[in-house]
Design an enzyme around this catalytic site. Sequence first.
Site, mmCIF file in Angstrom:
data_model
loop_
_atom_site.group_PDB
_atom_site.id
_atom_site.type_symbol
_atom_site.label_atom_id
_atom_site.label_comp_id
_atom_site.label_asym_id
_atom_site.label_seq_id
_atom_site.Cartn_x
_atom_site.Cartn_y
_atom_site.Cartn_z
ATOM 1 N N HIS A 274 3.155 -37.386 -21.931
ATOM 2 C CA HIS A 274 1.924 -37.979 -22.470
ATOM 3 C C HIS A 274 0.686 -37.444 -21.759
ATOM 4 O O HIS A 274 -0.372 -38.056 -21.817
ATOM 5 C CB HIS A 274 1.965 -39.501 -22.326
ATOM 6 C CG HIS A 274 3.171 -40.131 -22.941
ATOM 7 N ND1 HIS A 274 3.501 -39.960 -24.262
ATOM 8 C CD2 HIS A 274 4.146 -40.923 -22.411
ATOM 9 C CE1 HIS A 274 4.624 -40.631 -24.526
ATOM 10 N NE2 HIS A 274 5.038 -41.212 -23.413
ATOM 11 N N HIS B 27 6.038 -42.108 -28.730
ATOM 12 C CA HIS B 27 7.341 -41.473 -28.557
ATOM 13 C C HIS B 27 7.924 -41.059 -29.904
ATOM 14 O O HIS B 27 9.085 -40.665 -29.986
ATOM 15 C CB HIS B 27 8.329 -42.425 -27.874
ATOM 16 C CG HIS B 27 7.840 -42.974 -26.583
ATOM 17 N ND1 HIS B 27 7.220 -44.193 -26.475
ATOM 18 C CD2 HIS B 27 7.857 -42.452 -25.325
ATOM 19 C CE1 HIS B 27 6.884 -44.408 -25.209
ATOM 20 N NE2 HIS B 27 7.245 -43.368 -24.499
#
Length: 328
Positions: free
Chosen positions: A54, A216
């Site tokens: 991320h 995700h």
Amino acid sequence: MLINVSETVVADALRGLAAAHPELTVDVENRVVVRRDAPVAGKVALVSGGGSGHEPLHAGFVGPGMLSAACPGEVFTSPVPDQMVRAAAAVDSGAGVLFVVKNYTGDVLNFDMAAELAEDEGIQVARVLVDDDVAVSDSLYTAGRRGTGATLFVEKIAGAAADEGAPLERVESIARRVNAVSRSFGVALSACTTPAKGGPTFDLPPGELELGVGIHGEPGRERRAMMTSREIADFAVDAVLEDLRPQGPVMALVNGMGATPLLELYGFNAEVQRVLGERGVPVARILVGNYVTSLDMAGASVTLCEADEELLRLWDAPVQTPALRWGR
């Protein structure tokens, strides 16, 4: 993929981070990133973390005005409690530590366990849960809303309050307030590819997009045929405003998912600002870029934070991190 082998992706990235940013102390073996001047006497420390993939969240936000330390886990996998305890011990000056936790089951469980272990070592710990995603009420990884783009607002604003010398209870209160007035919505134009799998993590056929995707790749509200930037902005901003219902100005984060070029992000931002203007929502601050990503996913998210005078002042306060820096 630009990697050696999937097993060393995170360690390789941390070595590169250390080389590029000598103002950080990077423990590659134990997976802890700390601002080099920590612990800062009398200052509340902020610690966050989560699965890698991320970036720049969270290690890229370590530095004056933001996080004191970050704990990167394996790709899309929570860091372990030992990492968090090491981080807390490295940055605690005696004023306490605030854990900023995105609402994913593994993160919540491990940070809770780490808080107990740290308190056993005499470290005062408070926790703030970020759960800003309005797309779905529950997901594959969460009970309740997912934590996404508002994490940046929480870490920046609470970090500024800590740098001003606010006590732990005050820093925690401000962080909770930021989360309470922030909402996000994300859209995927393509699936992301994890190093271990080497292929898409979910099936998104060409010519389709996922509205309300998680960071995700978790499914969102619905899948549709490809939409224009204008249409996506209408859908995403309206979804956020329907839930947030701001009564004053907002700060806007127009965030790329990792593979969306700035040419497209700035164009999307123009549409987001158009929608906000049409809905009568004044915009006090705008941040555009890839900040809370999902590896190589194409897409974007919109985060709005309703901002009063104090939150704007803390947002504007100086910050010096690898990924966010202004002032001074």
